[in-house]
Write a protein that holds these residues in place. Structure first.
Motif, PDB file in Angstrom:
ATOM      1  N   ALA A   1      23.272  77.828  99.617  1.00 52.69           N
ATOM      2  CA  ALA A   1      24.397  78.138 100.672  1.00 52.69           C
ATOM      3  C   ALA A   1      24.571  76.904 101.406  1.00 52.69           C
ATOM      4  O   ALA A   1      23.934  76.012 101.630  1.00 52.69           O
ATOM      5  CB  ALA A   1      24.656  78.882 101.432  1.00 52.69           C
TER       6      ALA A   1
ATOM      7  N   LEU B   1      26.747  82.722 107.944  1.00 52.22           N
ATOM      8  CA  LEU B   1      26.543  83.681 106.985  1.00 52.22           C
ATOM      9  C   LEU B   1      27.111  84.815 107.621  1.00 52.22           C
ATOM     10  O   LEU B   1      26.955  85.612 106.991  1.00 52.22           O
ATOM     11  CB  LEU B   1      25.271  83.591 106.894  1.00 52.22           C
ATOM     12  CG  LEU B   1      24.862  81.997 105.907  1.00 52.22           C
ATOM     13  CD1 LEU B   1      23.553  82.329 105.753  1.00 52.22           C
ATOM     14  CD2 LEU B   1      25.624  82.056 104.600  1.00 52.22           C
TER      15      LEU B   1
ATOM     16  N   HIS C   1      29.110  86.908 107.663  1.00 57.45           N
ATOM     17  CA  HIS C   1      30.653  87.321 107.227  1.00 57.45           C
ATOM     18  C   HIS C   1      29.975  87.841 105.790  1.00 57.45           C
ATOM     19  O   HIS C   1      31.000  88.799 104.820  1.00 57.45           O
ATOM     20  CB  HIS C   1      31.473  87.062 106.917  1.00 57.45           C
ATOM     21  CG  HIS C   1      31.700  85.315 106.544  1.00 57.45           C
ATOM     22  ND1 HIS C   1      31.062  84.529 106.559  1.00 57.45           N
ATOM     23  CD2 HIS C   1      31.780  85.037 104.545  1.00 57.45           C
ATOM     24  CE1 HIS C   1      31.224  83.466 105.324  1.00 57.45           C
ATOM     25  NE2 HIS C   1      31.350  83.919 104.230  1.00 57.45           N
ATOM     26  N   GLU C   2      28.775  87.070 105.363  1.00 58.34           N
ATOM     27  CA  GLU C   2      27.917  87.887 104.323  1.00 58.34           C
ATOM     28  C   GLU C   2      27.653  89.122 104.430  1.00 58.34           C
ATOM     29  O   GLU C   2      27.768  89.760 105.558  1.00 58.34           O
ATOM     30  CB  GLU C   2      26.795  86.474 103.927  1.00 58.34           C
ATOM     31  CG  GLU C   2      27.874  84.901 103.597  1.00 58.34           C
ATOM     32  CD  GLU C   2      27.839  85.368 102.027  1.00 58.34           C
ATOM     33  OE1 GLU C   2      28.262  86.239 101.539  1.00 58.34           O
ATOM     34  OE2 GLU C   2      28.430  83.822 101.761  1.00 58.34           O
ATOM     35  N   LYS C   3      27.731  89.528 103.085  1.00 61.41           N
ATOM     36  CA  LYS C   3      26.951  91.359 103.071  1.00 61.41           C
ATOM     37  C   LYS C   3      25.536  91.085 103.692  1.00 61.41           C
ATOM     38  O   LYS C   3      25.055  90.095 102.886  1.00 61.41           O
ATOM     39  CB  LYS C   3      27.624  91.881 101.389  1.00 61.41           C
ATOM     40  CG  LYS C   3      28.583  91.930 101.697  1.00 61.41           C
ATOM     41  CD  LYS C   3      29.084  92.942 100.000  1.00 61.41           C
ATOM     42  CE  LYS C   3      30.291  93.643 100.083  1.00 61.41           C
ATOM     43  NZ  LYS C   3      31.494  94.165  99.008  1.00 61.41           N
TER      44      LYS C   3
ATOM     45  N   ALA D   1      22.601  89.868 100.862  1.00 58.58           N
ATOM     46  CA  ALA D   1      23.274  88.802  99.158  1.00 58.58           C
ATOM     47  C   ALA D   1      22.461  87.515  99.313  1.00 58.58           C
ATOM     48  O   ALA D   1      23.034  86.673  98.191  1.00 58.58           O
ATOM     49  CB  ALA D   1      24.118  88.087 100.418  1.00 58.58           C
TER      50      ALA D   1
ATOM     51  N   LYS E   1      22.096  84.666 100.582  1.00 64.27           N
ATOM     52  CA  LYS E   1      22.066  83.340 100.561  1.00 64.27           C
ATOM     53  C   LYS E   1      21.422  82.304 101.961  1.00 64.27           C
ATOM     54  O   LYS E   1      21.066  83.000 102.527  1.00 64.27           O
ATOM     55  CB  LYS E   1      23.933  83.177 100.814  1.00 64.27           C
ATOM     56  CG  LYS E   1      24.473  84.012  99.516  1.00 64.27           C
ATOM     57  CD  LYS E   1      25.631  83.547  99.918  1.00 64.27           C
ATOM     58  CE  LYS E   1      26.006  84.499  98.416  1.00 64.27           C
ATOM     59  NZ  LYS E   1      27.879  83.686  98.842  1.00 64.27           N
TER      60      LYS E   1
ATOM     61  N   SER F   1      28.257  73.988  99.590  1.00 67.04           N
ATOM     62  CA  SER F   1      28.435  74.679  99.181  1.00 67.04           C
ATOM     63  C   SER F   1      28.762  74.571  97.599  1.00 67.04           C
ATOM     64  O   SER F   1      29.003  75.285  96.936  1.00 67.04           O
ATOM     65  CB  SER F   1      29.656  75.778  99.793  1.00 67.04           C
ATOM     66  OG  SER F   1      30.542  74.497  99.227  1.00 67.04           O
TER      67      SER F   1
ATOM     68  N   THR G   1      21.306  84.466 105.665  1.00 67.38           N
ATOM     69  CA  THR G   1      22.243  86.013 105.309  1.00 67.38           C
ATOM     70  C   THR G   1      21.073  87.337 105.678  1.00 67.38           C
ATOM     71  O   THR G   1      19.785  87.355 105.763  1.00 67.38           O
ATOM     72  CB  THR G   1      22.660  86.268 104.061  1.00 67.38           C
ATOM     73  OG1 THR G   1      21.919  86.513 102.663  1.00 67.38           O
ATOM     74  CG2 THR G   1      23.416  85.691 103.867  1.00 67.38           C
TER      75      THR G   1
END
Length: 205
Positions: free
Chosen positions: A110, A118, A120-122, A125, A127, A144, A182
């Motif tokens: 990323a 990062l 907001h990433e699940k 994830a 990344k 990205s 993440t």
């Protein structure tokens, strides 16, 4: 006939060996006051540095770290090694010609930035963003555009050059790096998330 062939083969072998040997016995004769004599200086690179030894180029020997460790805290703060470096053990000068990074299976590259990018990433994830600089040179970071593999450095720049092993003040360069990752739902230990490829070359004219 057989004896003649053997003799010819022996003579040819002797001639070949004689052509490979280096001799200083040949001489120019100076036969008058003020006369000159010229000596040609020749160079041969050999395995053991001996005259008449097996021909060989100067050997390259450079060590790079086997691992660039990253630790991420529960709040997303990342710590990295402060003693990572590349060391030139060669007699000649070398350079880092390029640097690329490839994400391990199950992980994605990323864009590097503040850790909040990062947030907001699940969770899980998998990344991460990565940043690296060599010898206090320009920082190179992931973007990205490609999630699997990226080239961070395409040519040697300031900070990528190392002198030969005899110059201990300049035969190594530090590796400064950073990352954002993440969140993970379970603790991980020494999990491989990527590999960094350093391509080393002679610093030649």
């Amino acid at each position: 006939m057989k004896n003649t062939k053997k003799i010819i083969s022996l003579v040819l072998a002797i001639c070949m060996l004689a052509s490979l040997a280096i001799s200083a016995s040949a001489a120019n004769t100076v036969d008058a006051s003020g006369g000159t004599g010229t000596s040609s200086v020749t160079l041969s690179s050999t395995v053991d540095g001996s005259i008449g030894g097996d021909p060989a180029a100067t050997k390259m020997s450079v060590t790079v770290p086997t691992v660039l460790p990253i630790a991420v805290g529960t709040d997303g703060t990342v710590s990295t090694a402060t003693d990572a470096k590349i060391v030139n053990n060669s007699f000649g000068a070398v350079k880092v010609n390029s640097v690329s990074i490839e994400a391990a299976q199950g992980w994605s590259l990323a864009a590097f930035g503040d850790k909040t990018t990062l947030a907001h990433e699940k969770v899980n994830a998998n990344k991460f963003g990565f940043q690296i600089s060599l010898g206090n040179g320009e920082k190179k970071l992931t973007d990205s555009k490609n999630a699997s593999k990226q080239t961070l450095l395409t040519d040697a720049i300031e900070g990528c050059f190392m002198s030969g092993v005899g110059d201990t003040s300049a035969n190594s360069i530090g590796i400064a790096y950073d990352a954002i990752v993440t969140p993970v739902s379970e603790a991980v230990t020494n999990t491989a998330i990527a590999s960094v490829l350093f391509i080393i070359a002679w610093d030649a004219v």
